[in-house]
Every structure is written in structure tokens, then in C-alpha cells.
Design a protein around this motif. Structure first.
Motif, short mmCIF file in Angstrom:
data_model
loop_
_atom_site.label_atom_id
_atom_site.label_comp_id
_atom_site.label_asym_id
_atom_site.label_seq_id
_atom_site.Cartn_x
_atom_site.Cartn_y
_atom_site.Cartn_z
N HIS A 18 0.80 -1.22 0.00
CA HIS A 18 0.00 0.00 0.00
C HIS A 18 0.83 1.27 0.00
O HIS A 18 0.32 2.35 0.24
CB HIS A 18 -0.95 0.00 1.20
N ARG A 19 2.09 1.14 -0.28
CA ARG A 19 2.95 2.32 -0.36
C ARG A 19 2.62 3.06 -1.65
O ARG A 19 2.60 2.49 -2.72
CB ARG A 19 4.42 1.88 -0.37
N HIS A 20 2.38 4.35 -1.54
CA HIS A 20 1.97 5.14 -2.69
C HIS A 20 3.03 6.18 -3.02
O HIS A 20 3.52 6.87 -2.14
CB HIS A 20 0.64 5.86 -2.43
N GLY A 21 3.31 6.31 -4.29
CA GLY A 21 4.20 7.36 -4.76
C GLY A 21 5.62 7.24 -4.26
O GLY A 21 6.01 6.31 -3.60
N VAL A 22 6.39 8.23 -4.60
CA VAL A 22 7.78 8.29 -4.21
C VAL A 22 7.89 9.21 -3.01
O VAL A 22 7.40 10.34 -3.03
CB VAL A 22 8.64 8.82 -5.37
N SER A 23 8.52 8.74 -1.97
CA SER A 23 8.68 9.60 -0.81
C SER A 23 9.91 10.48 -1.00
O SER A 23 10.98 10.01 -1.34
CB SER A 23 8.81 8.77 0.46
N VAL A 24 9.72 11.78 -0.79
CA VAL A 24 10.80 12.75 -0.95
C VAL A 24 11.15 13.27 0.44
O VAL A 24 10.26 13.70 1.17
CB VAL A 24 10.36 13.90 -1.87
N PRO A 25 12.41 13.22 0.80
CA PRO A 25 12.79 13.72 2.12
C PRO A 25 12.46 15.22 2.26
O PRO A 25 12.65 15.99 1.31
CB PRO A 25 14.30 13.51 2.17
N PRO A 26 11.99 15.63 3.41
CA PRO A 26 11.64 17.04 3.62
C PRO A 26 12.83 17.98 3.40
O PRO A 26 12.65 19.10 2.94
CB PRO A 26 11.17 17.09 5.07
N ALA A 27 14.03 17.52 3.70
CA ALA A 27 15.22 18.37 3.51
C ALA A 27 15.42 18.67 2.02
O ALA A 27 15.82 19.78 1.66
CB ALA A 27 16.45 17.69 4.07
N LEU A 28 15.11 17.71 1.17
CA LEU A 28 15.25 17.92 -0.27
C LEU A 28 14.22 18.93 -0.78
O LEU A 28 14.54 19.79 -1.60
CB LEU A 28 15.11 16.60 -1.02
N VAL A 29 13.02 18.86 -0.27
CA VAL A 29 11.98 19.82 -0.65
C VAL A 29 12.37 21.22 -0.19
O VAL A 29 12.24 22.19 -0.94
CB VAL A 29 10.61 19.40 -0.05
N LEU A 30 12.87 21.32 1.02
CA LEU A 30 13.30 22.61 1.54
C LEU A 30 14.45 23.18 0.72
O LEU A 30 14.46 24.38 0.39
CB LEU A 30 13.72 22.48 3.01
N ALA A 31 15.41 22.35 0.34
CA ALA A 31 16.53 22.81 -0.48
C ALA A 31 16.04 23.30 -1.84
O ALA A 31 16.53 24.32 -2.35
CB ALA A 31 17.55 21.69 -0.65
N ALA A 32 15.08 22.61 -2.43
CA ALA A 32 14.53 23.04 -3.72
C ALA A 32 13.81 24.38 -3.59
O ALA A 32 13.94 25.25 -4.46
CB ALA A 32 13.58 21.97 -4.27
N LEU A 33 13.07 24.56 -2.51
CA LEU A 33 12.38 25.83 -2.30
C LEU A 33 13.36 26.98 -2.09
O LEU A 33 13.16 28.08 -2.61
CB LEU A 33 11.43 25.73 -1.11
N VAL A 34 14.42 26.73 -1.36
CA VAL A 34 15.44 27.77 -1.15
C VAL A 34 16.11 28.12 -2.47
O VAL A 34 16.34 29.29 -2.76
CB VAL A 34 16.47 27.31 -0.09
N ALA A 35 16.40 27.12 -3.29
CA ALA A 35 17.02 27.36 -4.60
C ALA A 35 16.08 28.18 -5.49
O ALA A 35 16.54 29.10 -6.19
CB ALA A 35 17.38 26.04 -5.27
N LEU A 36 14.80 27.87 -5.47
CA LEU A 36 13.84 28.63 -6.27
C LEU A 36 13.72 30.07 -5.77
O LEU A 36 13.63 31.00 -6.58
CB LEU A 36 12.46 27.96 -6.25
N LEU A 37 13.73 30.25 -4.48
CA LEU A 37 13.67 31.60 -3.92
C LEU A 37 14.92 32.39 -4.32
O LEU A 37 14.83 33.55 -4.72
CB LEU A 37 13.54 31.54 -2.40
#
Length: 61
Positions: free
Chosen positions: A31-50
């Protein structure tokens, strides 16, 4: 694939019931759905976009 019709080899109960650790592990794996993305990676992407937005604003602003 669904675990509704699977029978656990360890406890001989339906996997969907999750009565033993093996059933619970198999059920969570199915029942595992989708790809789990670590929160640190999401934060790094947001900082890079900013940062990119600030640089572009400085160049074109």
C-alpha cells in the motif's frame, strides 16, 4: 496489486488483517503510494527557487 486475497505464510490469516509482523510489513509494502521525498530535499529546492527568483528580480528589476 491488492492484499485482499493474499494469505500469510507465517500465520495463515489474510494479509489485509495484519495480525502478525509479517502481514503488517507485506501490507505496508503493497500500500505504499508514490515516491517519498525527504523534507530536507523539498526545503533545499524551495530555497534554490527563492534564490533564483531574487537573482532574476535583481537582473530585470
Amino acid at each position: 496489486m491488492s492484499c485482499e486475497h493474499l494469505i500469510c505464510a507465517r500465520c495463515s490469516n489474510p494479509v489485509v488483517d495484519g495480525r502478525c509482523p509479517t502481514c503488517r510489513a507485506a501490507r505496508s509494502e503493497l500500500h505504499r503510494h508514490g515516491v517519498s521525498v525527504p523534507p530536507a530535499l523539498v526545503l533545499a529546492a524551495l530555497v534554490a527557487l527563492l534564490f533564483a527568483a531574487l537573482v532574476l528580480q535583481g537582473v530585470y528589476g
